[in-house]
Scaffold this active site. Sequence first.
Site, mmCIF file in Angstrom:
data_model
loop_
_atom_site.group_PDB
_atom_site.id
_atom_site.type_symbol
_atom_site.label_atom_id
_atom_site.label_comp_id
_atom_site.label_asym_id
_atom_site.label_seq_id
_atom_site.Cartn_x
_atom_site.Cartn_y
_atom_site.Cartn_z
ATOM 1 N N HIS A 198 -5.735 -36.064 91.197
ATOM 2 C CA HIS A 198 -7.019 -36.213 90.500
ATOM 3 C C HIS A 198 -7.920 -37.281 91.089
ATOM 4 O O HIS A 198 -9.131 -37.211 90.958
ATOM 5 C CB HIS A 198 -6.802 -36.320 88.994
ATOM 6 C CG HIS A 198 -6.568 -34.957 88.444
ATOM 7 N ND1 HIS A 198 -5.323 -34.392 88.415
ATOM 8 C CD2 HIS A 198 -7.431 -34.004 88.061
ATOM 9 C CE1 HIS A 198 -5.430 -33.155 87.985
ATOM 10 N NE2 HIS A 198 -6.702 -32.893 87.757
ATOM 11 N N ARG A 305 -13.388 -29.572 82.191
ATOM 12 C CA ARG A 305 -12.054 -30.133 81.957
ATOM 13 C C ARG A 305 -12.110 -31.024 80.712
ATOM 14 O O ARG A 305 -12.307 -32.229 80.814
ATOM 15 C CB ARG A 305 -11.605 -30.956 83.169
ATOM 16 C CG ARG A 305 -11.283 -30.128 84.421
ATOM 17 C CD ARG A 305 -10.787 -31.032 85.543
ATOM 18 N NE ARG A 305 -10.048 -30.330 86.563
ATOM 19 C CZ ARG A 305 -10.548 -29.984 87.756
ATOM 20 N NH1 ARG A 305 -11.792 -30.280 88.051
ATOM 21 N NH2 ARG A 305 -9.794 -29.359 88.641
ATOM 22 N N ARG A 342 -12.469 -25.441 79.029
ATOM 23 C CA ARG A 342 -11.013 -25.310 79.076
ATOM 24 C C ARG A 342 -10.408 -26.172 77.978
ATOM 25 O O ARG A 342 -10.790 -27.343 77.829
ATOM 26 C CB ARG A 342 -10.485 -25.768 80.436
ATOM 27 C CG ARG A 342 -8.967 -25.699 80.480
ATOM 28 C CD ARG A 342 -8.454 -25.946 81.847
ATOM 29 N NE ARG A 342 -8.531 -27.352 82.215
ATOM 30 C CZ ARG A 342 -8.127 -27.822 83.391
ATOM 31 N NH1 ARG A 342 -7.672 -26.989 84.308
ATOM 32 N NH2 ARG A 342 -8.208 -29.095 83.667
ATOM 33 N N GLU A 445 -2.355 -20.097 86.892
ATOM 34 C CA GLU A 445 -1.944 -21.224 87.735
ATOM 35 C C GLU A 445 -0.436 -21.406 87.757
ATOM 36 O O GLU A 445 0.086 -22.272 88.450
ATOM 37 C CB GLU A 445 -2.655 -22.515 87.328
ATOM 38 C CG GLU A 445 -2.672 -22.817 85.855
ATOM 39 C CD GLU A 445 -3.527 -24.026 85.509
ATOM 40 O OE1 GLU A 445 -4.026 -24.716 86.409
ATOM 41 O OE2 GLU A 445 -3.691 -24.285 84.306
ATOM 42 N N ASN A 468 -5.059 -25.212 92.459
ATOM 43 C CA ASN A 468 -4.392 -26.508 92.653
ATOM 44 C C ASN A 468 -2.961 -26.439 92.121
ATOM 45 O O ASN A 468 -2.013 -26.862 92.768
ATOM 46 C CB ASN A 468 -5.139 -27.623 91.914
ATOM 47 C CG ASN A 468 -6.591 -27.690 92.283
ATOM 48 O OD1 ASN A 468 -6.979 -27.192 93.328
ATOM 49 N ND2 ASN A 468 -7.409 -28.284 91.433
ATOM 50 N N ASP A 469 -2.844 -25.909 90.918
ATOM 51 C CA ASP A 469 -1.510 -25.800 90.325
ATOM 52 C C ASP A 469 -0.763 -24.587 90.851
ATOM 53 O O ASP A 469 0.452 -24.638 91.006
ATOM 54 C CB ASP A 469 -1.618 -25.742 88.795
ATOM 55 C CG ASP A 469 -1.796 -27.135 88.217
ATOM 56 O OD1 ASP A 469 -1.065 -28.040 88.644
ATOM 57 O OD2 ASP A 469 -2.683 -27.322 87.372
ATOM 58 N N ARG A 479 1.604 -31.903 93.594
ATOM 59 C CA ARG A 479 0.277 -32.059 94.200
ATOM 60 C C ARG A 479 -0.140 -33.516 94.324
ATOM 61 O O ARG A 479 -1.082 -33.846 95.052
ATOM 62 C CB ARG A 479 -0.769 -31.256 93.412
ATOM 63 C CG ARG A 479 -0.925 -31.697 91.990
ATOM 64 C CD ARG A 479 -1.688 -30.671 91.172
ATOM 65 N NE ARG A 479 -3.075 -31.008 90.994
ATOM 66 C CZ ARG A 479 -3.862 -30.466 90.079
ATOM 67 N NH1 ARG A 479 -3.408 -29.514 89.283
ATOM 68 N NH2 ARG A 479 -5.108 -30.819 89.965
ATOM 69 N N CYS A 516 -11.212 -21.546 90.249
ATOM 70 C CA CYS A 516 -11.798 -22.855 89.922
ATOM 71 C C CYS A 516 -11.000 -24.013 90.513
ATOM 72 O O CYS A 516 -11.303 -25.169 90.248
ATOM 73 C CB CYS A 516 -11.961 -23.022 88.417
ATOM 74 S SG CYS A 516 -10.403 -22.975 87.528
HETATM 75 C C1 PEP Z 1 -6.210 -26.014 89.077
HETATM 76 O O1 PEP Z 1 -5.038 -26.220 88.769
HETATM 77 O O2 PEP Z 1 -6.547 -25.424 90.125
HETATM 78 C C2 PEP Z 1 -7.304 -26.462 88.195
HETATM 79 C C3 PEP Z 1 -8.549 -26.106 88.422
HETATM 80 O O3 PEP Z 1 -6.988 -27.274 87.161
HETATM 81 P P1 PEP Z 1 -6.621 -28.832 87.298
HETATM 82 O O4 PEP Z 1 -6.933 -29.254 88.690
HETATM 83 O O5 PEP Z 1 -7.427 -29.536 86.275
HETATM 84 O O6 PEP Z 1 -5.155 -28.825 86.995
HETATM 85 MG MG MG Z 2 -4.509 -26.790 86.769
#
Ligand code: PEP
Ligand code: MG
Length: 591
Positions: A198, A305, A342, A445, A468-469, A479, A516
Amino acid sequence: MSIQLFGMAVSRGVAIGRAVLVASSRVDVAHYFVPADRVEQEIGRLRQARDAVAGELLALKRDMPADVPQELAALLDVHLMMLHDEALTEATKGWIKDRRYNAEWALSAQLEVLARQFDDMEDAYLRERKADLEQVVERVLRHMSSDPSAQRAPALAGRSDGEPLVLVANDVAPADMMQFKRSVFTGFVTDVGGRTSHTAIVARSLDIPAVVGAREASRMIRQDDLLVIDGDAGVVIVNPSDIVLEEYRFRQQQSDLERARLNRLRHTPAVTLDGQAVELLANIESPGDAAAAVAAGAVGVGLFRSEFLFMNRGGNLPGEEEQFEAYRDVVQAMQGLPVTIRTVDIGADKPMDRMSPQELRHEHGLNPALGLRAIRWSLSEPGMFRQQLRAILRASAYGKVRILIPMVAHASEVVAIQEALQRARQQLDDAGKPYGKVELGAMIEVPAAAVVIDRFLAFFDFVSVGTNDLIQYTLAIDRADEAVAHLYDPWHPAVLQLLGHTIERARARGKGVSVCGEMAGDPAFTEILLAMGLRSFSMHPARIASIKQKLLRADTRHLQSVLVQVLESDRPDVALRLALAEPVASGVAAH
Ligand code: PEP
Ligand code: MG
């Protein structure tokens, strides 16, 4: 002496500025800037806490039983002496006055400076006094953290001389990142973290250069060192020579010019060469980000978010009314454009309070990414979940709102979500509160959800792929862990297969599908996503112009014709470049 440190390039561009070290302390230290008119008050807080601790230590000494060893009394004297030592008190005041750090931050910054001086001492006895200093400072910090007059909200203020500042830390908790978001830093360097941690995501959303995973950075860099962050190469240069500095200043100008050029695309319609319209949406983290989304030419919010509303509150969660106002503000700021909210994704690398993922892991010794996070957490707190749903539903009376559920993986969760939504609507009906129609979507995800996507599509109006997840869970790569970051590979054929399958099935069923995750805002992946049939991308507002530039030059017919061959390749990135007859690019800076 000039040194170079290497990490991961996570947010492009060049930043040049003075290092601001955010110390990691065992005590929860708030970091924010105080406005000029609060400087004296802040120094007063420091004095008060110091006097209180001195009082405690004196009382301890006075009440000490006679049979206690002499050394202990002597140690208390050492602590008292340290507490009043100018090297601590005066210099800490300096951080408050010159840099406008809040008192806790100033004190921990000065602790860092002094701790290094102790480390460098020849004499072993003196070196060991570092632990005493840490104990004394922690006592003072604890006092301050219980002080109700501490102002936690960040203030928009930097150094009086306006010199750019670069943040250096072992890691930055997402809650702290939100505070820094409204502050003055022009770049970030952290020891730990991965490309989609993050810290990296927020740095990209701010569109400021950042290097994460630079391992020793917070140990090697000292307060006030001059730093160059090369966000394209993942390099940090500490105290550069004049020639190097000049070269980077030139590069900085070039990238500013490039940015200005890209900004001119803001109002150009996002249409490919062969006339395919593409929806470019914004990822936001607070209502205040909506303005940037509109300014960047986003045609809606693809991911709000909401968990950031829940952070930094010492467990005192926002109620329905407060959440409703935040969601309504976003809806109104988006001026009729759709807003996808979300539900809270707390847990894993986004703890509610100021805790870095590393601290979280140390604290619990478990793997939080596989634990009670996102929808799992919401369903374990049904009252809180319904409260959030009611707040979102009420905001839908003011514009087009869509609800997005993170981390869905089980059919039983789908049933529970539908029931919660039904009850939330009923509660609003009973209370006579208006709400509009909302679409319900799922984030894809967890690999399991992508594999059985057809089952989920039967229940949801749309899906949004959280790459990302999805990458983290498909490849079993944390990650946020820089030790395995080199294995975090969006081009892995397994990831591409799951992504392609999800997009293809959603389109076949006539359901909306978007991406996303960070892949959507990285031009290195625009073509492969277009080839898979994706026509909706959600990203930080700052990324929109680059993605638009890329798709304006893309021909989806050609891309679709090479997709099978690319996906069958062991190196899809290379295969795609070859198919597009472009030179193979090495390294992907923004991802
Ligand atoms: C993701 O996991 O790609 C996502 C957009 O959510 P976050 O990064 O907030 O987990
Ligand atoms: Mg995510």
